[in-house]
Write an enzyme that holds these catalytic residues in place. Structure first.
Site, PDB file in Angstrom:
ATOM      1  N   ASP A   1       0.824  -1.206   0.000  1.00 31.03           N
ATOM      2  CA  ASP A   1       0.000   0.000   0.000  1.00 31.03           C
ATOM      3  C   ASP A   1       0.859   1.258   0.000  1.00 31.03           C
ATOM      4  OD1 ASP A   1      -2.362   1.437  -0.009  1.00 31.03           O
ATOM      5  OD2 ASP A   1      -3.191   0.447   1.752  1.00 31.03           O
TER       6      ASP A   1
ATOM      7  N   ASP B   1     -10.650   1.810  -3.158  1.00 33.59           N
ATOM      8  CA  ASP B   1     -11.126   1.615  -1.788  1.00 33.59           C
ATOM      9  C   ASP B   1     -12.649   1.633  -1.719  1.00 33.59           C
ATOM     10  OD1 ASP B   1      -8.673   1.280  -0.653  1.00 33.59           O
ATOM     11  OD2 ASP B   1      -8.508   3.305   0.176  1.00 33.59           O
TER      12      ASP B   1
END
EC number: 3.2.1.22
Length: 758
Positions: free
Chosen positions: A479, A549
């Site tokens: 990430d 997301d």
């Protein structure tokens, strides 16, 4: 695939699978002649270029020939300061302060195959007969700047890979201040621009607009390719559709600041260029040194956007993505993030894994919160050691407990960041990007490590190698949750500070190369707040990316559809999450959430221990269905049928095997319409000579509650029930009725299998 050179005529004719690209020398300047449908090679191609005198405001570099002006000549790599007033492809600042260089042709060479680009990701070949590469060499005699334009044409793809190599053969230092990977001059402006824009949790929405005088400029200045703009631009003829018409695609294999622009000039010619963003960039080039630009992949299609997309899909799926997982079926996973966030312990993780195994899930991924003192996002990034409070037996014990449930074990990391509240930052406060004496801007309570520094990259390599060796880790989610500010390096000289963002990316690429080479059996997935770094550069190291997301099924229709303009389904992470959705609060059925997620790398991101008996049964059916269609979705050809950006938002797509023997179709109704018209969904990509049996998947056709529909009606594909058989021509010309679904946010899927004609 072929490259023809006629030295007498100064003509270079590049032929890929279905397109031609033609360059002609005009007084030593490489002119752009043609890019489009494939042409036969003959000497008449030398007469395509039309030259004529304009006026004194378009100056002439050759005084004896007023038909030649760099201000009007379509060029391959235009330059600043020598009479072309349009956007240049490069600019160099010389030691004497001037910015005037003049590159002219000095030679060429052709090699079989495709050379690697040093330190940069790029499309590759596995044998020399797949491609051929032209090196077109230009030189500026005054400064000693040698520039090589690289063109690779492919035997099996209607694509051309372009990049530029600068070499300093002179004696005085210069700065490269502008360095495009590719520039193409089109002879008119009768085009529309299509690009992908958005924001966090709203990535890659399709934008389409007319060209006109002036410029359309797409860019990122964030230190990453960004949620806001993707490093891609296409020009389309106004009548081009999904299935027909000329389309020209430009995709940059790069993950940092970029620019892509289309400029329409005074005579309605259009110049398209793509490369590193010149904003806050320069590269100090000392004598004997070189600079290589990232690669741009150019695709031409006569079959509309769909044809362009499928070319990118095949090329990126098979000759950009690498590693053992390139051609493997990707595992079905469950991730604990939206199930627990930071609030978990080993027992909770094991409980979720116990529910996952019987459903047929293959991989458990432990997300943020397992390291340091990470109970929230305020601390511990950089402290990559297990939190013994949550995991008293460490990762090895937890992985063993997960493995005992029949699941592989995966892990989340965010290595490029550091928390000010961390042991790493307290020990090395100068390791982050910062300008000495100035405030350090935080985002999500974190700073960006300076990966332009070798010692920082070496530390991350050693630390992550230790983490990945603790347990049998088969998956890593990598990430990156903020963009760059104060882009400066403590170890760079004042003359090289504007190199920092690019050097950071070179450091990251090198780190990823080292790690993925050391751990070839780990499936790496890229993430940046979801899709903030969904670009070809990252796919070279990690064959899939967390698409967004935003996991709401309806929002994902637009996000995944837009992403598919360039990127194949095999690169898209797609999960079922809980409702009300955590991003938009919407309620949707488990059925449609599963159907949307099955059009990517399938998984779940919720608390399986909270599932009802009925939800477990449906999830097991979804997983069984995905296992049946997984190779189709991940390795097949995608055809977009209905766009969420048009009409009422209804969406449909399908995946077809290479041999056209089977297909998977998904249809999504967004909003119900009272007493609406009878609508038919026409299919694509099938063999009109074949007959196909229509089958429901293992989960069956489902309504908005997730219940399997009966055979006596109610299905939008009621003709499919009973295993009916239809010709491919009938399915593509007439289609199937889709107007009988009930309610909002509903979906239906089915499979097609070719059967002998009889």
């Amino acid at each position: 695939m072929n490259i023809h050179v006629d030295e007498t005529l100064g003509l270079f004719h590049l032929q890929s699978k279905d397109c031609s690209y033609i360059i002609q020398l005009v007084e030593g300047y490489p002119a752009h002649v043609y890019w489009g449908a494939r042409l036969h090679h003959d000497k008449s191609l030398a007469s395509i270029l039309e030259l004529r005198e304009r006026c004194s405001f378009s100056p002439n570099p050759v005084p004896s020939n007023r038909t030649i002006s760099l201000d009007t000549l379509p060029q391959e790599y235009p330059q600043y300061g020598t009479s072309d007033f349009r956007q240049p492809a490069y600019q160099a600042a010389l030691a004497d302060g001037t910015r005037i260089t003049e590159l002219k042709y000095s030679g060429y060479r052709i090699v079989a195959g495709k050379p690697q680009l040093e330190g940069l990701p790029a499309v590759y070949t596995e044998s020399d007969d797949e491609a051929a590469t032209l090196f077109l060499i230009l030189e500026d005699k005054y400064s000693g700047l040698k520039t090589t334009l690289l063109y690779t044409v492919f035997a099996n793809h209607s694509a051309i890979a372009r990049s530029t190599l600068f070499e300093h053969k002179g004696s005085a230092i210069m700065n490269i201040e502008h360095a495009m990977s590719a520039s193409v001059d089109f002879t008119d402006s009768n085009y529309q621009a299509l690009y992908l824009s958005g924001a966090w949790v709203r990535e890659r929405h399709i934008q389409r607009r007319d060209l006109g005088p002036g410029a359309i400029r797409l860019e990122s200045r964030r230190g990453s390719s960004s949620h806001q703009m993707n490093p891609f631009l296409a020009l389309l003829r106004p009548d081009a559709t999904e299935d027909r018409g000329d389309v020209y695609g430009f995709s940059l294999v790069y993950s940092s600041n970029f620019v892509a622009q289309a400029e329409v000039e005074q005579f309605n010619q259009t110049r398209v260029s793509i490369g590193i963003n010149p904003f806050d960039f320069s590269w100090r080039l000392e004598p004997g040194q070189s600079f290589q630009t990232p690669e741009a992949v150019l695709v031409f299609s006569e079959e509309g956007l769909g044809g362009m997309s499928r070319t990118y899909h095949r090329l990126y799926r098979t000759r950009l993505c690498r590693g053992s997982y390139r051609d493997k079926e990707r595992p079905i996973l469950v991730n604990n993030w939206e199930a627990t966030y930071f609030n978990f312990d080993a027992d909770k993780i094991e409980a979720i894994a116990k529910e996952a195994g019987p459903l047929g899930i293959e991989l458990f991924v432990l997300d943020d919160g397992w390291f340091g003192k990470r109970d929230n996002d305020d601390n511990s990034l950089g402290d990559w050691f297990e939190d013994s409070r949550k995991l008293p037996g460490g990762l090895a014990d937890l992985a063993k407990r997960v493995n005992e449930q029949g699941l592989q074990f995966g892990l989340w990391v965010e290595p490029e960041m550091v928390s000010p509240d961390s042991e790493l930052y307290r020990k090395h406060p100068d390791w982050c990007l910062h300008a000495e004496g100035r405030r350090r801007t935080e985002g999500r309570s974190q700073l960006v490590l300076d990966l332009s520094r070798k010692e920082v990259c070496d530390y991350l390599y050693d630390t992550l190698s230790s983490v990945f060796s603790i347990a049998p880790i088969t998956y890593v989610k990598w990430d990156m949750n903020r963009n760059m500010t104060e882009i400066a390096s403590a170890t760079a000289s004042s003359e090289r500070q504007k190199e920092t963002a690019h050097r950071y990316m070179l450091g990251l690429y090198d780190l990823l190369e080292r790690l993925t080479s050391r751990f070839p059996d780990i499936l790496f997935e890229s993430c940046s707040g979801g899709g903030g770094r969904f670009d070809p550069g990252m796919l070279y190291y990690m064959p899939q990316t967390w698409t967004s997301d935003d996991t709401d099924a309806i929002e994902r229709l637009a996000i995944q559809y837009g992403t598919s303009i360039v990127y194949p389904a095999s690169t898209m992470g797609a999960h079922v999450s809980s409702v009300p959705n955590h991003q938009v609060g919407r309620m949707t059925s488990l059925a449609i959430r599963g159907d949307v997620a099955m059009s990517g790398n399938f998984g779940y991101e919720l608390d399986l221990t909270a599932f009802t008996k009925e939800e477990k049964e449906l999830a097991a059916k979804q997983i069984a269905q995905y296992k049946e269609i997984r190779s189709l979705v991940q390795q097949g050809n995608m055809y977009r049928l209905l766009s969420p950006f048009e009409g009422r938002g209804d969406t449909a797509w399908m995946f077809v095997s290479e041999d056209q023997s089977e297909a998977f179709v998904a249809y999504f109704r967004v909003l119900a319409e009272p007493n609406g018209p009878i609508l038919r969904l026409t299919l694509k990509g099938l063999d009109p000579e074949k007959k196909y049996k229509i089958e429901t998947g293992a989960a069956g056709n489902t309504d908005h509650t997730g219940n399997t529909l009966a055979e006596d009606g109610g299905s939008p594909f009621r003709e499919a029930f009973g295993g009916e058989i239809f010709g491919g021509d009938r399915l593509m010309k007439i289609g199937l009725v889709v107007s009988d679904l009930s309610g909002d946010f509903v979906s239906s899927t089915f499979r097609l299998k070719a059967v002998p004609r009889g």
